[in-house]
Design an enzyme around this catalytic site. Structure first.
Site, PDB file in Angstrom:
ATOM      1  N   CYS A  76       0.796  -1.237   0.000  1.00 50.61           N
ATOM      2  CA  CYS A  76       0.000   0.000   0.000  1.00 50.61           C
ATOM      3  C   CYS A  76       0.826   1.284   0.000  1.00 50.61           C
ATOM      4  O   CYS A  76       0.687   2.119  -0.903  1.00 50.61           O
ATOM      5  CB  CYS A  76      -0.938   0.002   1.203  1.00 50.61           C
ATOM      6  SG  CYS A  76      -2.208  -1.278   1.159  1.00 50.61           S
ATOM      7  N   HIS A 132      -1.747   6.351   2.100  1.00 43.64           N
ATOM      8  CA  HIS A 132      -1.812   5.185   2.974  1.00 43.64           C
ATOM      9  C   HIS A 132      -2.223   5.594   4.390  1.00 43.64           C
ATOM     10  O   HIS A 132      -1.745   6.588   4.938  1.00 43.64           O
ATOM     11  CB  HIS A 132      -0.453   4.483   3.024  1.00 43.64           C
ATOM     12  CG  HIS A 132      -0.412   3.330   3.974  1.00 43.64           C
ATOM     13  ND1 HIS A 132      -1.224   2.225   3.840  1.00 43.64           N
ATOM     14  CD2 HIS A 132       0.334   3.114   5.093  1.00 43.64           C
ATOM     15  CE1 HIS A 132      -0.976   1.372   4.810  1.00 43.64           C
ATOM     16  NE2 HIS A 132      -0.040   1.884   5.579  1.00 43.64           N
TER      17      HIS A 132
END
Length: 505
Positions: A76, A132
């Site tokens: 991510c 993120h």
């Protein structure tokens, strides 16, 4: 940056260099939809024969689907950092789930995509997961975007894990299945509701174009779904993931190092605990639920009269294994981790270009291409430090050749390189893999394993390896979580030396 990449950037810099704007000189709006951990199990990509994603199919019918698009990192934070800054992990040194760029001295001044659009007259809005985690929010949030919506969250949870304890620390995220709750109780429902409200308000504001980024959490684990979505994929007729027993027999030992010790269960655990079908059903159901939320946003775009003035782009930050290659989760350099949905829709007449609709492009594409692509489409300058290539040529002509393959990196020294036929993988210890995806799309047969390559295969390795970076940035200060390092005395995972005999298999 390697000379081949520099040459490609120079060649494409002059293509469509003039500003692209509407006839009335009002720049197009941009709606960006991001979906977490979504692999190619969507209708436009055909990654699973039973998946139902009507909203994504509707978007694909009016845009271009890039069938050979890949993330720049199968994790991510480094993937989203690359997308939002237009820089590769090998340039920023962001390889793990930390750090956030504003916490790194050398990266604090990087201009993200929303910031660049804001400085060029756009109102910028972010809801859900775009950066993120909680990155970008907090005391300096106003510098990252004009408006912030709800953060990404799971929403309703069962009182205890549905599947019981899992290896790798029994992480609470490692759970899936159905329990009594409502779709309206889910975090993604809240994000979609916020987005539809913003579109209604934006329809009445004509002073600025908007850049609206909406990020969904599912199908990221825990894959909790309401019964209606779970029942959409009955167990008795469920098609499982394409798992080949012994598929890791022809991959090097170091292929395990990049996902050495993780909370995501190995396939062996899923099979032993009768969870493979449950995970598959829950993942598919999560995809269909998220697709319904995409549909809500597309409906709001149309009902508020914004569909003809808005460029829509949909992407996932990376893929996800459902048991293929002996693992679940991401953190690999194979198709299941790197191949992602990427759909770009440019309404007819919105720009001076005649962009395609309802077509597919098989040329390699990278997610970091989005920054220069969107900037070029709306007619604002493309920042000079961009490492992506504009996809505008492929939007105009889906057969237009792209001079550069797609490169994915997971920690320094580990890369995959994909063109229209081959996937070449190299690990930090020099071990390699090569797949001819024209005849082996699921990448079962590593052609390098037997050590005998044809001249054509050798030429493919030589050509693809020429695109590997000459230099790779060291770990950025504060790097943590899923970090692999090759040191003089071996590989280290999370600062602990890897002992091959201790592998989680």
């Amino acid at each position: 940056m390697h000379r081949a990449i520099r040459l490609a950037l120079i060649l494409f810099a002059g293509v469509f260099a003039s500003a692209i704007t509407r006839a009335d000189d009002r720049p197009p709006n941009v709606l960006m939809i991001a979906i977490d951990d979504l692999n190619d199990w969507v209708e436009p990509l055909g990654g699973h024969p039973q998946v139902k994603t009507p909203a994504m199919a509707r978007l694909a019918a009016r845009g271009v689907t890039f069938t050979n698009a890949h993330c720049q990192a199968p994790l991510c934070n480094p993937s989203r950092t690359s997308i939002m800054t237009g820089r590769r992990p090998t340039s920023t040194g962001v390889y793990g789930l930390a750090p956030w760029i504003r916490n790194v001295d050398d990266l604090q001044d990087l201009v993200t995509m929303p910031q660049h659009f804001a400085s060029n007259g756009y109102k910028t809005l972010i809801g859900g997961k775009i950066h993120h985690g909680g990155n970008g929010r907090g005391k300096n949030a106003a510098k990252e975007a004009d408006v912030w919506g709800p953060p990404a969250k799971v929403g309703a949870r069962p009182k205890q894990k549905l599947i019981g304890p899992t290896p790798g620390g029994n992480n609470p995220l490692m759970d899936w299945g159905t329990f009594p709750h409502r779709d309206e109780d889910k975090g993604d429902w809240e994000v979609a509701s916020w987005a539809t409200e913003q579109l209604e308000q934006l329809a009445g504001q004509t002073d600025k174009p908007f850049f609206l980024a909406v990020g969904f959490f599912l199908p990221h684990v825990p894959c909790y779904v309401t019964q209606q979505w779970y029942d959409m994929y009955p167990e008795e007729s469920l098609v499982g993931p394409p798992i080949l027993q012994g598929d890791r027999d022809d991959t090097p030992e170091s292929s395990w190092y990049i996902h050495w010790y993780l909370p995501e269960p190995r396939t062996s655990w899923l099979e032993e605990n009768n969870q493979l079908k449950n995970l598959t059903r829950s993942y598919l159901a999560s995809i269909s639920f998220v697709d319904s939320q995409v549909g809500r946003i597309l409906d709001a775009l149309e009902s508020n009269g914004l569909a003809d003035s808005t460029i829509v782009v949909l992407w996932s930050d990376h893929g996800y294994h459902l048991g293929e290659k002996a693992i679940s989760g991401k953190n690999s350099l194979w198709r299941h981790s790197t191949r992602v949905p990427l759909i770009i829709s440019v309404p007819e007449g919105l720009t001076e270009l005649e962009c395609s609709s309802g077509k597919k492009c098989s040329q390699p594409a990278e997610l970091l291409d989005l920054y220069p692509t969107l900037a070029e489409l709306v007619g604002i300058p493309v920042p000079s430090n961009q490492e992506g290539l504009s996809l505008v040529p492929q939007l105009v002509d889906t057969q237009a050749t792209r001079q550069r393959p797609a490169i994915c990196t997971h920690n320094a020294g580990n890369h995959s390189v994909c063109d229209t036929r081959w996937r070449y993988i190299v690990y930090a210890d020099g071990e390699q893999e090569l797949y001819d995806v024209s005849i082996d799309p699921l990448e079962h047969n590593n052609l390098i394993d037997d050590g005998v390559l044809t001249d054509e295969q050798k030429a493919a390795v030589k050509r693809l390896s020429s695109f590997l970076p000459d230099d790779e940035a060291p770990l950025a200060p504060g790097s943590a979580h899923r970090i692999l390092e090759k040191r003089g005395d071996g590989f280290y995972w999370q600062e602990k030396k890897i002992v091959p005999q201790d592998a989680m298999k």
